[in-house]
Design a protein around this motif. Structure first.
Motif, PDB file in Angstrom:
ATOM      1  N   VAL A  72       0.851  -1.196   0.000  1.00  0.00           N
ATOM      2  CA  VAL A  72       0.000   0.000   0.000  1.00  0.00           C
ATOM      3  C   VAL A  72       0.886   1.245   0.000  1.00  0.00           C
ATOM      4  N   LEU A  73       0.430   2.283  -0.718  1.00  0.00           N
ATOM      5  CA  LEU A  73       1.235   3.513  -0.782  1.00  0.00           C
ATOM      6  C   LEU A  73       1.284   4.197   0.590  1.00  0.00           C
ATOM      7  N   ILE A  74       2.447   4.717   0.952  1.00  0.00           N
ATOM      8  CA  ILE A  74       2.602   5.440   2.218  1.00  0.00           C
ATOM      9  C   ILE A  74       1.991   6.843   2.052  1.00  0.00           C
ATOM     10  N   PRO A  75       1.095   7.246   2.954  1.00  0.00           N
ATOM     11  CA  PRO A  75       0.506   8.585   2.844  1.00  0.00           C
ATOM     12  C   PRO A  75       1.576   9.677   2.925  1.00  0.00           C
ATOM     13  N   ARG A  76       1.452  10.688   2.049  1.00  0.00           N
ATOM     14  CA  ARG A  76       2.412  11.792   1.988  1.00  0.00           C
ATOM     15  C   ARG A  76       1.750  13.073   2.494  1.00  0.00           C
ATOM     16  N   SER A 110      -8.865  12.075  -5.813  1.00  0.00           N
ATOM     17  CA  SER A 110      -7.975  10.981  -6.185  1.00  0.00           C
ATOM     18  C   SER A 110      -6.519  11.425  -6.161  1.00  0.00           C
ATOM     19  N   ASN A 111      -5.700  10.531  -5.625  1.00  0.00           N
ATOM     20  CA  ASN A 111      -4.250  10.671  -5.768  1.00  0.00           C
ATOM     21  C   ASN A 111      -3.817   9.469  -6.593  1.00  0.00           C
ATOM     22  N   PRO A 112      -4.014   9.548  -7.919  1.00  0.00           N
ATOM     23  CA  PRO A 112      -3.796   8.346  -8.730  1.00  0.00           C
ATOM     24  C   PRO A 112      -2.309   8.105  -8.971  1.00  0.00           C
ATOM     25  N   PRO A 113      -1.957   6.934  -9.494  1.00  0.00           N
ATOM     26  CA  PRO A 113      -0.562   6.718  -9.897  1.00  0.00           C
ATOM     27  C   PRO A 113      -0.207   7.732 -10.984  1.00  0.00           C
ATOM     28  N   TYR A 114       0.896   8.456 -10.814  1.00  0.00           N
ATOM     29  CA  TYR A 114       1.216   9.482 -11.827  1.00  0.00           C
ATOM     30  C   TYR A 114       2.684   9.550 -12.239  1.00  0.00           C
ATOM     31  N   VAL A 132     -16.312  10.315  -3.517  1.00  0.00           N
ATOM     32  CA  VAL A 132     -15.663   9.087  -3.970  1.00  0.00           C
ATOM     33  C   VAL A 132     -14.155   9.331  -3.934  1.00  0.00           C
ATOM     34  N   ASP A 133     -13.428   8.404  -3.306  1.00  0.00           N
ATOM     35  CA  ASP A 133     -11.960   8.444  -3.301  1.00  0.00           C
ATOM     36  C   ASP A 133     -11.500   7.307  -4.208  1.00  0.00           C
ATOM     37  N   LEU A 134     -10.947   7.656  -5.360  1.00  0.00           N
ATOM     38  CA  LEU A 134     -10.514   6.659  -6.339  1.00  0.00           C
ATOM     39  C   LEU A 134      -9.047   6.326  -6.155  1.00  0.00           C
ATOM     40  N   CYS A 135      -8.682   5.067  -6.307  1.00  0.00           N
ATOM     41  CA  CYS A 135      -7.327   4.578  -6.012  1.00  0.00           C
ATOM     42  C   CYS A 135      -7.032   4.903  -4.545  1.00  0.00           C
ATOM     43  N   ALA A 136      -7.872   4.401  -3.668  1.00  0.00           N
ATOM     44  CA  ALA A 136      -7.881   4.867  -2.271  1.00  0.00           C
ATOM     45  C   ALA A 136      -6.666   4.424  -1.464  1.00  0.00           C
ATOM     46  N   GLY A 137      -6.013   3.314  -1.837  1.00  0.00           N
ATOM     47  CA  GLY A 137      -4.832   2.841  -1.096  1.00  0.00           C
ATOM     48  C   GLY A 137      -5.172   2.579   0.360  1.00  0.00           C
ATOM     49  N   SER A 138      -4.453   3.228   1.274  1.00  0.00           N
ATOM     50  CA  SER A 138      -4.726   3.086   2.708  1.00  0.00           C
ATOM     51  C   SER A 138      -6.063   3.710   3.093  1.00  0.00           C
ATOM     52  N   GLY A 139      -6.598   4.557   2.194  1.00  0.00           N
ATOM     53  CA  GLY A 139      -7.843   5.266   2.482  1.00  0.00           C
ATOM     54  C   GLY A 139      -7.612   6.603   3.159  1.00  0.00           C
ATOM     55  N   CYS A 140      -6.352   7.031   3.201  1.00  0.00           N
ATOM     56  CA  CYS A 140      -6.025   8.216   4.004  1.00  0.00           C
ATOM     57  C   CYS A 140      -6.847   9.456   3.604  1.00  0.00           C
ATOM     58  N   ILE A 141      -7.096   9.652   2.314  1.00  0.00           N
ATOM     59  CA  ILE A 141      -7.828  10.860   1.895  1.00  0.00           C
ATOM     60  C   ILE A 141      -9.305  10.731   2.296  1.00  0.00           C
ATOM     61  N   GLY A 142      -9.952   9.703   1.753  1.00  0.00           N
ATOM     62  CA  GLY A 142     -11.388   9.541   1.978  1.00  0.00           C
ATOM     63  C   GLY A 142     -11.741   9.373   3.447  1.00  0.00           C
ATOM     64  N   GLU A 195       1.793  16.147   1.424  1.00  0.00           N
ATOM     65  CA  GLU A 195       1.184  17.053   0.430  1.00  0.00           C
ATOM     66  C   GLU A 195      -0.226  16.600   0.042  1.00  0.00           C
ATOM     67  N   THR A 196      -0.506  15.311   0.214  1.00  0.00           N
ATOM     68  CA  THR A 196      -1.833  14.778  -0.139  1.00  0.00           C
ATOM     69  C   THR A 196      -2.919  15.332   0.791  1.00  0.00           C
ATOM     70  N   GLU A 197      -2.510  15.867   1.941  1.00  0.00           N
ATOM     71  CA  GLU A 197      -3.482  16.456   2.870  1.00  0.00           C
ATOM     72  C   GLU A 197      -4.243  17.619   2.231  1.00  0.00           C
ATOM     73  N   MET A 221       1.996  -0.566  -8.808  1.00  0.00           N
ATOM     74  CA  MET A 221       0.616  -0.295  -9.237  1.00  0.00           C
ATOM     75  C   MET A 221       0.101   1.048  -8.698  1.00  0.00           C
ATOM     76  N   ALA A 222       0.611   1.477  -7.546  1.00  0.00           N
ATOM     77  CA  ALA A 222       0.177   2.740  -6.950  1.00  0.00           C
ATOM     78  C   ALA A 222       0.950   3.929  -7.508  1.00  0.00           C
ATOM     79  N   LEU A 223       1.973   3.643  -8.310  1.00  0.00           N
ATOM     80  CA  LEU A 223       2.873   4.707  -8.778  1.00  0.00           C
ATOM     81  C   LEU A 223       2.830   4.896 -10.294  1.00  0.00           C
TER      82      LEU A 223
HETATM   83  N1  GLN Z   1      -4.960   7.572  -1.804  1.00  0.00           N
HETATM   84  C1  GLN Z   1      -3.773   6.927  -1.290  1.00  0.00           C
HETATM   85  C2  GLN Z   1      -2.752   7.962  -0.910  1.00  0.00           C
HETATM   86  O1  GLN Z   1      -2.819   9.075  -1.357  1.00  0.00           O
HETATM   87  C3  GLN Z   1      -3.204   5.933  -2.300  1.00  0.00           C
HETATM   88  C4  GLN Z   1      -2.839   6.531  -3.621  1.00  0.00           C
HETATM   89  C5  GLN Z   1      -2.315   5.502  -4.598  1.00  0.00           C
HETATM   90  O2  GLN Z   1      -2.274   4.310  -4.307  1.00  0.00           O
HETATM   91  N2  GLN Z   1      -1.896   5.976  -5.736  1.00  0.00           N
HETATM   92  O3  GLN Z   1      -1.839   7.655  -0.169  1.00  0.00           O
END
Ligand code: GLN
Length: 258
Positions: free
Chosen positions: A80-84, A170-174, A103-113, A86-88, A193-195
């Motif tokens: 799972v992606l580590i919350p950063r 969403s904080n999608p893979p970018y 809706v939180d898309l690509c939610a990962g840990s769910g930190c945003i939603g 700046e995503t706050e 997959m998260a990146l």
């Molecule tokens: N929403 C999660 C986060 O920002 C996961 C994002 C992701 O997996 N790309 O940490």
């Protein structure tokens, strides 16, 4: 061996911050107690095994098993992606809009939603995640919130899109695929997959523009350095917000704004 000697040993291979965090975790003491008990004899075996993991490049957050985001603890670990920090910014935006549905898309840990669900208990939050590896963390974190629903699904082939939402975040893979191999060692431990955002890093924003932008009042996404202008184009308009380093980090778009 005393606590002080164990700490000094750890600091030969780790930064003082990492050594302190791992000592707090291994000995179940906070930093004040560690200092007060510095001359107490301890069995350092477990601590030293965590120190070795960290020295080998395992992210601190994975070893600790939880990490703070928006002042809240989130279960994290390999897969799972580590919350950063700046995503706050995406949570700040949500709290300003007070949406009825999110809706939180690509939610990962769910930190945003889930941070939104925490602060807006009357808001219904849907968290969508495809990765089998990420889901156990997401489900564990979401269990705290009755207003949060986890969906195991591909964000772009999913019946949720038949509804309309106040806010999509969403904080999608970018990361462009060719840059993945040159990321720092810790990030290499995080799930590709998260990146991986495809050849130019923008694949998810293209799909968001097509599938989700028409389904919401407001769409707020995080992006990488230098991508914000292109995303505004893809969304047919939008506002760019900069992070604490002055980088265009979030694009905020409203449906049918142009
Ligand atoms: N929403 C999660 C986060 O920002 C996961 C994002 C992701 O997996 N790309 O940490």
């Amino acid at each position: 061996m005393t606590l002080r000697q164990a700490m000094n040993q750890a600091k030969k291979t780790l930064t003082p911050f990492d050594a302190l965090c791992l000592a707090e975790h291994a000995f179940a003491l906070d930093k004040t107690a560690l200092r007060l008990q510095a001359d107490t004899p301890v069995d350092p075996t477990h601590f030293f095994s965590l120190v070795a993991q960290r020295a080998a490049g395992e992210p601190l957050q994975y070893i600790l098993g939880t990490w703070e985001f928006y002042g809240l603890p989130f279960a994290v670990g390999p897969g799972v992606l580590i919350p950063r920090p700046e995503t706050e910014m995406l949570v700040d935006i949500a709290l300003q809009h007070k949406p009825a549905t999110v809706v939180d898309l690509c939610a990962g840990s769910g930190c945003i939603g889930l941070s939104i669900a925490h602060h807006l208990p009357n808001t219904q939050v849907h968290l969508v995640e495809l990765s089998e590896q990420a889901l156990p963390y997401l489900r564990k974190n979401a269990a705290r919130y009755p207003n949060a629903t986890v969906h195991h699904a591909d964000a772009f082939h999913y019946s949720l899109t038949t509804n309309h939402y106040s806010l999509i975040v969403s904080n999608p893979p970018y990361i462009p695929t060719h840059e993945l191999a040159s990321l720092q060692q810790e990030v290499q431990h995080e799930p590709a997959m998260a990146l991986d955002g495809g050849a130019d890093g923008l694949d998810f924003y293209r799909s968001l523009a097509q599938h989700w932008l028409p389904k919401c009042d407001v769409l707020a996404v995080e992006c990488g350095d230098g991508q914000a202008q292109d995303i505004v184009q893809l969304f047919g308009g939008g506002q760019i917000l900069t992070d604490f380093n002055g980088i265009g980090r979030v694009v905020l778009a409203k449906h049918a704004q142009v």
